[in-house]
Design an enzyme around this catalytic site. Structure first.
Site, PDB file in Angstrom:
ATOM      1  N   LYS A  35       0.845  -1.208   0.000  1.00 30.64           N
ATOM      2  CA  LYS A  35       0.000   0.000   0.000  1.00 30.64           C
ATOM      3  C   LYS A  35       0.874   1.249   0.000  1.00 30.64           C
ATOM      4  O   LYS A  35       0.598   2.218  -0.711  1.00 30.64           O
ATOM      5  CB  LYS A  35      -0.908   0.011   1.235  1.00 30.64           C
ATOM      6  CG  LYS A  35      -2.001  -1.044   1.195  1.00 30.64           C
ATOM      7  CD  LYS A  35      -2.977  -0.874   2.344  1.00 30.64           C
ATOM      8  CE  LYS A  35      -4.005  -1.986   2.331  1.00 30.64           C
ATOM      9  NZ  LYS A  35      -5.006  -1.890   3.364  1.00 30.64           N
ATOM     10  N   ARG A 254     -36.537   9.601  19.990  1.00 31.38           N
ATOM     11  CA  ARG A 254     -36.026  10.208  21.224  1.00 31.38           C
ATOM     12  C   ARG A 254     -36.090   9.164  22.324  1.00 31.38           C
ATOM     13  O   ARG A 254     -37.134   8.567  22.542  1.00 31.38           O
ATOM     14  CB  ARG A 254     -36.905  11.387  21.644  1.00 31.38           C
ATOM     15  CG  ARG A 254     -36.631  12.662  20.895  1.00 31.38           C
ATOM     16  CD  ARG A 254     -37.386  13.855  21.481  1.00 31.38           C
ATOM     17  NE  ARG A 254     -38.757  13.555  21.875  1.00 31.38           N
ATOM     18  CZ  ARG A 254     -39.184  13.524  23.140  1.00 31.38           C
ATOM     19  NH1 ARG A 254     -38.361  13.779  24.128  1.00 31.38           N
ATOM     20  NH2 ARG A 254     -40.443  13.255  23.407  1.00 31.38           N
ATOM     21  N   CYS A 263     -52.483   0.953  19.903  1.00 34.80           N
ATOM     22  CA  CYS A 263     -52.110   0.502  18.549  1.00 34.80           C
ATOM     23  C   CYS A 263     -50.756  -0.195  18.468  1.00 34.80           C
ATOM     24  O   CYS A 263     -50.673  -1.335  18.013  1.00 34.80           O
ATOM     25  CB  CYS A 263     -52.133   1.668  17.583  1.00 34.80           C
ATOM     26  SG  CYS A 263     -53.787   2.301  17.330  1.00 34.80           S
ATOM     27  N   LYS A 266     -50.389  -3.779  20.099  1.00 33.83           N
ATOM     28  CA  LYS A 266     -51.311  -4.731  19.471  1.00 33.83           C
ATOM     29  C   LYS A 266     -50.876  -5.055  18.037  1.00 33.83           C
ATOM     30  O   LYS A 266     -50.882  -6.218  17.616  1.00 33.83           O
ATOM     31  CB  LYS A 266     -52.724  -4.110  19.498  1.00 33.83           C
ATOM     32  CG  LYS A 266     -53.689  -4.533  18.434  1.00 33.83           C
ATOM     33  CD  LYS A 266     -55.013  -3.810  18.570  1.00 33.83           C
ATOM     34  CE  LYS A 266     -55.175  -2.618  17.647  1.00 33.83           C
ATOM     35  NZ  LYS A 266     -55.196  -2.934  16.232  1.00 33.83           N
TER      36      LYS A 266
HETATM   37  N1  LIG Z   1     -14.527   0.994   5.559  1.00 29.95           N
HETATM   38  C1  LIG Z   1     -15.490   1.871   5.802  1.00 29.95           C
HETATM   39  O1  LIG Z   1     -16.400   2.109   5.019  1.00 29.95           O
HETATM   40  C2  LIG Z   1     -15.483   2.637   7.107  1.00 29.95           C
HETATM   41  C3  LIG Z   1     -16.308   3.750   7.261  1.00 29.95           C
HETATM   42  C4  LIG Z   1     -16.269   4.467   8.444  1.00 29.95           C
HETATM   43  C5  LIG Z   1     -15.433   4.057   9.478  1.00 29.95           C
HETATM   44  N2  LIG Z   1     -14.657   2.956   9.318  1.00 29.95           N
HETATM   45  C6  LIG Z   1     -13.758   2.577  10.422  1.00 29.95           C
HETATM   46  O2  LIG Z   1     -12.458   3.055  10.078  1.00 29.95           O
HETATM   47  C7  LIG Z   1     -11.467   2.139  10.541  1.00 29.95           C
HETATM   48  C8  LIG Z   1     -10.618   1.665   9.377  1.00 29.95           C
HETATM   49  O3  LIG Z   1     -11.441   0.976   8.474  1.00 29.95           O
HETATM   50  P1  LIG Z   1     -10.889   0.530   7.043  1.00 29.95           P
HETATM   51  O4  LIG Z   1     -12.034  -0.108   6.348  1.00 29.95           O
HETATM   52  O5  LIG Z   1     -10.188   1.647   6.398  1.00 29.95           O
HETATM   53  O6  LIG Z   1      -9.825  -0.590   7.496  1.00 29.95           O
HETATM   54  P2  LIG Z   1      -8.818  -1.409   6.569  1.00 29.95           P
HETATM   55  O7  LIG Z   1      -8.693  -2.762   7.161  1.00 29.95           O
HETATM   56  O8  LIG Z   1      -9.170  -1.266   5.135  1.00 29.95           O
HETATM   57  O9  LIG Z   1      -7.442  -0.636   6.775  1.00 29.95           O
HETATM   58  C9  LIG Z   1      -6.738  -0.632   7.971  1.00 29.95           C
HETATM   59  C10 LIG Z   1      -5.274  -0.384   7.638  1.00 29.95           C
HETATM   60  O10 LIG Z   1      -4.555  -0.228   8.864  1.00 29.95           O
HETATM   61  C11 LIG Z   1      -3.265  -0.767   8.648  1.00 29.95           C
HETATM   62  N3  LIG Z   1      -2.552  -0.989   9.906  1.00 29.95           N
HETATM   63  C12 LIG Z   1      -2.726  -1.955  10.834  1.00 29.95           C
HETATM   64  N4  LIG Z   1      -1.816  -1.814  11.815  1.00 29.95           N
HETATM   65  C13 LIG Z   1      -1.083  -0.729  11.537  1.00 29.95           C
HETATM   66  C14 LIG Z   1       0.000  -0.069  12.180  1.00 29.95           C
HETATM   67  N5  LIG Z   1       0.501  -0.496  13.312  1.00 29.95           N
HETATM   68  N6  LIG Z   1       0.518   1.026  11.583  1.00 29.95           N
HETATM   69  C15 LIG Z   1       0.020   1.484  10.433  1.00 29.95           C
HETATM   70  N7  LIG Z   1      -1.004   0.901   9.766  1.00 29.95           N
HETATM   71  C16 LIG Z   1      -1.539  -0.204  10.316  1.00 29.95           C
HETATM   72  C17 LIG Z   1      -3.557  -2.047   7.862  1.00 29.95           C
HETATM   73  O11 LIG Z   1      -2.395  -2.545   7.226  1.00 29.95           O
HETATM   74  C18 LIG Z   1      -4.609  -1.526   6.890  1.00 29.95           C
HETATM   75  O12 LIG Z   1      -4.027  -1.054   5.692  1.00 29.95           O
HETATM   76  C19 LIG Z   1     -12.225   1.029  11.252  1.00 29.95           C
HETATM   77  O13 LIG Z   1     -12.305   1.319  12.613  1.00 29.95           O
HETATM   78  C20 LIG Z   1     -13.595   1.083  10.623  1.00 29.95           C
HETATM   79  O14 LIG Z   1     -14.588   0.573  11.473  1.00 29.95           O
HETATM   80  C21 LIG Z   1     -14.644   2.226   8.148  1.00 29.95           C
END
Ligand SMILES: NC(=O)c1ccc[n+]([C@@H]2O[C@H](COP(=O)([O-])OP(=O)(O)OC[C@H]3O[C@@H](n4cnc5c(N)ncnc54)[C@H](O)[C@@H]3O)[C@@H](O)[C@H]2O)c1
Length: 432
Positions: A35, A254, A263, A266
């Site tokens: 990446k 809320r 309603c 039931k």
């Molecule tokens: N994917 C979504 O649509 C989305 C939307 C909103 C929030 N989130 C939240 O955002 C967070 C990330 O989600 P994602 O889908 O991007 O995850 P992902 O798994 O695609 O990416 C996570 C990245 O973190 C890297 N990583 C792990 N350990 C690391 C370290 N020590 N140093 C640097 N990089 C490291 C991994 O190699 C990976 O590339 C999660 O908490 C997820 O719940 C995701």
């Protein structure tokens, strides 16, 4: 701004592309060398419409870099955004190991540097997680005023992530005090953002995603019921969505009283029975009555635990401006209190016992036969001798309450009536 982004997955890569295109200098950090290499070449590590262009633009402008070395990134940035994964463990627990690793690395780098840094967690984490980190492994830096910690939930959806990042459906920033944006973030987060506590921002993300899941599961259950009934449930749900007063609106969203009345209980029971008898599994609809019972039990426990003297119930009907007592949660509250020996008095000006008719009268006679003896004609008769005043709904005005509530009363606000806080009594909120 000089920003480092930890975790270059779906959230991190989009954040990198969009922030660099918006003029910020961005350094991505990931343990995944592939990446990092892709981003260094100006290509996107993930498939996401519009992202390749944003990353290429940022890279061509010299504002985008990616590394595997956290120290390097922290040295070259003033703000870090943590976007690493927060997966589920096998038992469903949230696994914070990647967030903890990264937070530890950032802290380690900062301890060797003489500068202030702002750390923004964007990874989804349960309420209390940011506080746990700020008061745990980041504590020395936070207490020394060298690190500001925020939680900034991300609401983007894969597939439309770039557009969602630029135009989020909602924006909230969690800070320690819950009211001030750290000066250095003003430009990054803009004006149109709610500032709340760390925990509220954390819960907001879970509330949103759980609600989205409820919507999908609900529409699918109605779909299965509809198919079984031989009709086009998609068309029914399309019609359903046209109601923006009660269906797609803040109405019924809320926290407060359990639902009741003639309603909802039931009809939920009937639909559930139809599903069961049709051999369908509709666990969401099937759990609604249990959820409501649990909520009513929680309310009764709070009332039992609050004080030990007489109780005044303000509002016995299931909501105000009606005399409908059928399946009213407050009727169950009164039934629960009677054996405890606490004297209960009720005030509900819409209730005229002589005017109750039909199943409304039949039900209350069966459930609470002596209820007319508990009913007071005047507010002060009910409230005067009471220690605890349970305000179920605003069937009286706040000015009227002010005439008889004193400092020796405890007012329990069941349904979210903020004006009750202005009374001279102790104020307790059922769910807040
Ligand atoms: N994917 C979504 O649509 C989305 C939307 C909103 C929030 N989130 C939240 O955002 C967070 C990330 O989600 P994602 O889908 O991007 O995850 P992902 O798994 O695609 O990416 C996570 C990245 O973190 C890297 N990583 C792990 N350990 C690391 C370290 N020590 N140093 C640097 N990089 C490291 C991994 O190699 C990976 O590339 C999660 O908490 C997820 O719940 C995701």
């Amino acid at each position: 701004m000089k920003i480092s982004i930890f975790g270059l997955g779906y959230v991190g890569a989009v954040t990198m592309g969009c922030l660099s295109r918006n003029g910020h200098h961005v350094i991505g950090v990931d343990v995944n060398e592939e990446k990092v290499a892709a981003l260094r070449k100006g290509t996107s590590p993930i498939v996401e419409p519009g992202l390749a262009e944003a990353i290429a633009e940022g890279q061509a402008a010299g504002r985008l870099d990616a590394v595997t070395d956290h120290d390097d990134a922290i040295r070259r940035s003033d703000v870090s955004i943590v976007c690493v994964g927060t997966p589920s463990r096998d038992n469903g627990d949230l696994d914070l190991q990647y967030v903890e690793t990264v937070a530890g690395q950032i802290a380690e780098s900062l301890r060797g540097l003489d500068k202030h840094h702002t750390l923004i967690f964007r990874s989804t984490m349960l309420p209390g997680s940011t506080r746990g980190l700020a008061e745990g492994l980041l504590r020395d830096l936070v207490e020394a005023g060298r690190l500001t910690v925020c939680f900034y939930p991300e609401f983007l959806r894969e597939g439309t992530a770039v557009r969602d990042f630029e135009h989020p459906s909602i924006a909230a920033l969690g800070t320690r005090d819950g009211c001030t944006v750290p000066e250095e973030l003003a430009e990054l987060v803009g004006d149109d953002i709610a500032i709340v506590t760390w925990e509220s921002a954390e819960l907001l993300k879970y509330a949103c995603n759980s609600f989205h899941a409820v919507k999908v599961a609900f529409a699918n259950e109605i779909g299965r019921v509809g198919k079984k009934a031989g009709l086009n449930a998609a068309a029914v749900m399309e019609l359903f969505c046209r109601d923006t007063v009660l269906n797609l609106s803040p109405y019924y969203l809320r926290p407060g009283n359990p639902f009741g009345g003639s309603c909802l209980p039931k009809d939920v029971r009937a639909l559930n029975r139809f599903a069961v008898q049709s051999g369908l599994s509709t666990p969401l609809i099937g759990s609604l009555m249990q959820s409501n019972r649990d909520h009513a039990d929680a309310l009764q426990r709070v009332i039992r635990r609050t004080g030990s003297g007489d109780v005044a119930i303000i509002g016995l009907a299931f909501k105000h401006n009606t005399d409908d007592l059928r399946e009213s949660p407050m009727v169950d509250v009164v039934r629960d209190l009677i054996p405890s020996g606490r004297k209960v008095r009720i005030y509900d000006p819409a209730l005229k016992p002589e005017k109750l008719t039909g199943s409304n009268r039949a039900q209350i006679r069966e459930k609470l036969p002596g209820f007319t003896d508990l009913l007071c004609n005047r507010l002060d008769e009910a409230v005067g001798p009471a220690e605890l005043v349970v305000a179920a709904h605003p069937c009286v005005g706040i000015d009227e309450l002010r005439t008889c509530i004193t400092s020796r009363h405890i007012v329990l606000d069941v349904n979210g009536w903020p004006a009750l806080k202005e009374l001279p009594s102790r104020y307790d909120g059922f769910l807040w």
